[in-house]
Scaffold this motif. Structure first.
Motif, PDB file in Angstrom:
ATOM      1  N   UNK A  41      20.241 -36.767 -83.318  1.00 20.91           N
ATOM      2  CA  UNK A  41      21.656 -37.150 -83.482  1.00 20.91           C
ATOM      3  C   UNK A  41      21.844 -38.043 -84.707  1.00 20.91           C
ATOM      4  N   UNK A  42      20.963 -39.030 -84.874  1.00 20.46           N
ATOM      5  CA  UNK A  42      21.074 -39.927 -86.028  1.00 20.46           C
ATOM      6  C   UNK A  42      20.792 -39.202 -87.344  1.00 20.46           C
ATOM      7  N   UNK A  43      19.803 -38.315 -87.343  1.00 19.69           N
ATOM      8  CA  UNK A  43      19.530 -37.520 -88.546  1.00 19.69           C
ATOM      9  C   UNK A  43      20.755 -36.686 -88.887  1.00 19.69           C
ATOM     10  N   UNK A  44      21.378 -36.097 -87.880  1.00 19.72           N
ATOM     11  CA  UNK A  44      22.604 -35.331 -88.104  1.00 19.72           C
ATOM     12  C   UNK A  44      23.714 -36.189 -88.664  1.00 19.72           C
ATOM     13  N   UNK A 119      14.309 -41.798 -87.880  1.00 21.11           N
ATOM     14  CA  UNK A 119      15.471 -41.293 -88.617  1.00 21.11           C
ATOM     15  C   UNK A 119      15.312 -41.605 -90.104  1.00 21.11           C
ATOM     16  N   UNK A 120      14.907 -42.810 -90.411  1.00 18.42           N
ATOM     17  CA  UNK A 120      14.691 -43.198 -91.816  1.00 18.42           C
ATOM     18  C   UNK A 120      13.608 -42.353 -92.453  1.00 18.42           C
ATOM     19  N   UNK A 121      12.519 -42.160 -91.733  1.00 14.27           N
ATOM     20  CA  UNK A 121      11.394 -41.376 -92.246  1.00 14.27           C
ATOM     21  C   UNK A 121      11.831 -39.940 -92.559  1.00 14.27           C
ATOM     22  N   UNK A 122      12.574 -39.338 -91.658  1.00 14.78           N
ATOM     23  CA  UNK A 122      13.040 -37.963 -91.856  1.00 14.78           C
ATOM     24  C   UNK A 122      14.025 -37.901 -93.015  1.00 14.78           C
ATOM     25  N   UNK A 123      14.927 -38.863 -93.091  1.00 20.56           N
ATOM     26  CA  UNK A 123      15.907 -38.881 -94.178  1.00 20.56           C
ATOM     27  C   UNK A 123      15.229 -39.059 -95.536  1.00 20.56           C
ATOM     28  N   UNK A 126      13.504 -35.845 -96.448  1.00 19.32           N
ATOM     29  CA  UNK A 126      14.462 -34.847 -96.919  1.00 19.32           C
ATOM     30  C   UNK A 126      14.953 -35.151 -98.328  1.00 19.32           C
ATOM     31  N   UNK A 127      15.111 -36.421 -98.614  1.00 22.75           N
ATOM     32  CA  UNK A 127      15.683 -36.844 -99.886  1.00 22.75           C
ATOM     33  C   UNK A 127      14.711 -36.680-101.050  1.00 22.75           C
ATOM     34  N   UNK A 128      13.457 -37.068-100.850  1.00 19.90           N
ATOM     35  CA  UNK A 128      12.555 -37.082-102.006  1.00 19.90           C
ATOM     36  C   UNK A 128      11.421 -36.070-101.957  1.00 19.90           C
ATOM     37  N   UNK A 129      11.250 -35.380-100.851  1.00 21.65           N
ATOM     38  CA  UNK A 129      10.120 -34.470-100.720  1.00 21.65           C
ATOM     39  C   UNK A 129      10.135 -33.372-101.786  1.00 21.65           C
ATOM     40  N   UNK A 130      11.240 -32.692-101.964  1.00 20.50           N
ATOM     41  CA  UNK A 130      11.293 -31.610-102.951  1.00 20.50           C
ATOM     42  C   UNK A 130      11.091 -32.129-104.370  1.00 20.50           C
ATOM     43  N   UNK A 131      11.623 -33.294-104.657  1.00 22.84           N
ATOM     44  CA  UNK A 131      11.434 -33.900-105.975  1.00 22.84           C
ATOM     45  C   UNK A 131       9.953 -34.177-106.229  1.00 22.84           C
ATOM     46  N   UNK A 146       2.290 -38.042 -96.151  1.00 21.01           N
ATOM     47  CA  UNK A 146       2.193 -39.295 -96.913  1.00 21.01           C
ATOM     48  C   UNK A 146       3.471 -40.116 -96.777  1.00 21.01           C
ATOM     49  N   UNK A 147       4.615 -39.457 -96.875  1.00 19.69           N
ATOM     50  CA  UNK A 147       5.894 -40.159 -96.703  1.00 19.69           C
ATOM     51  C   UNK A 147       5.960 -40.768 -95.312  1.00 19.69           C
ATOM     52  N   UNK A 148       5.521 -40.016 -94.305  1.00 18.51           N
ATOM     53  CA  UNK A 148       5.516 -40.528 -92.939  1.00 18.51           C
ATOM     54  C   UNK A 148       4.627 -41.744 -92.779  1.00 18.51           C
ATOM     55  N   UNK A 149       3.424 -41.686 -93.330  1.00 21.65           N
ATOM     56  CA  UNK A 149       2.500 -42.820 -93.216  1.00 21.65           C
ATOM     57  C   UNK A 149       3.038 -44.046 -93.948  1.00 21.65           C
ATOM     58  N   UNK A 150       3.529 -43.851 -95.150  1.00 28.52           N
ATOM     59  CA  UNK A 150       4.041 -44.983 -95.934  1.00 28.52           C
ATOM     60  C   UNK A 150       5.252 -45.606 -95.250  1.00 28.52           C
ATOM     61  N   UNK A 151       6.161 -44.765 -94.773  1.00 28.77           N
ATOM     62  CA  UNK A 151       7.360 -45.268 -94.096  1.00 28.77           C
ATOM     63  C   UNK A 151       6.982 -46.035 -92.834  1.00 28.77           C
ATOM     64  N   UNK A 152       6.146 -45.439 -92.004  1.00 24.47           N
ATOM     65  CA  UNK A 152       5.756 -46.096 -90.749  1.00 24.47           C
ATOM     66  C   UNK A 152       5.016 -47.405 -91.005  1.00 24.47           C
ATOM     67  N   UNK A 153       4.083 -47.388 -91.935  1.00 24.24           N
ATOM     68  CA  UNK A 153       3.326 -48.599 -92.236  1.00 24.24           C
ATOM     69  C   UNK A 153       4.233 -49.692 -92.788  1.00 24.24           C
ATOM     70  N   UNK A 154       5.137 -49.312 -93.674  1.00 22.27           N
ATOM     71  CA  UNK A 154       6.073 -50.294 -94.241  1.00 22.27           C
ATOM     72  C   UNK A 154       6.909 -50.951 -93.148  1.00 22.27           C
TER      73      UNK A 154
END
Length: 177
Positions: A41-44, A119-123, A126-131, A146-154
């Motif tokens: 719901x939050x991602x949406x 929600x932050x991790x998924x957003x 989505x925002x920077x993965x393709x870049x 990597x994004x998941x690990x960095x986000x969670x650890x942060x």
């Protein structure tokens, strides 16, 4: 001797942690709806898209072609966050009743934080993965993890220092009164 005053709570914490870990092994998307649905719901909300729930797959977002399922539920983050916060809370509380009441309270706080972090991790993903894929020419799953690990650890570090500062201040206030 003072180190042993919380031994029963440490054992209880380990027991709860192990029970949740064992349960998670056998859990499916339906079992994890309590964490997947609010995250979806939050991602949406932040992406402006909606999802449909597919029993076998999870929450599917057609606009972005992503699926939120067991693997991105944040369950392990929830357990780590709960464990970390409970250790901090336990050291700052003196009364056994307060320590017992802290167990469900910390589980709830960690749950809310987990949904926000997932929600932050998924957003962010989505925002920077393709870049990053085009820039670094690395496989998508590696960047995603990597994004998941960095986000969670942060967020774990941020929550630790915030909670540590709060409980240190709380202890000082108790000592002064």
């Amino acid at each position: 001797m003072t180190k042993n005053k919380n031994l029963i709570y440490y054992l209880l914490l380990i027991g709860i942690f192990l029970l949740f870990k064992i349960w998670f092994i056998y859990a499916d998307n339906n079992s994890l709806a309590f964490i997947l649905k609010p995250t979806s719901k939050l991602v949406g909300l932040v992406t402006g898209s909606s999802s449909i729930y597919l029993d076998e797959s999870g929450y599917y977002f057609q606009d972005t072609n992503i699926i939120i399922d067991k693997s991105c539920s944040g369950f392990n983050f929830w357990l780590l966050c709960y464990t970390m916060l409970f250790f901090l809370v336990l050291e700052s509380l003196q009364k056994n009743l307060h320590k017992l009441l802290a167990i469900p309270a910390v589980i709830l706080v960690a749950y809310i934080l987990t949904i926000l972090v997932s929600t932050s991790r998924i957003f962010v993903s989505l925002t920077i993965q393709n870049l990053l894929i085009s820039f670094l020419q690395i496989e998508q799953h590696i960047i995603h993890e990597a994004i998941g690990m960095i986000t969670n650890l942060t967020f774990l570090i941020l929550f630790f220092f915030t909670a540590k500062k709060y409980f240190t201040k709380l202890e000082l206030n108790e000592q002064l009164t």
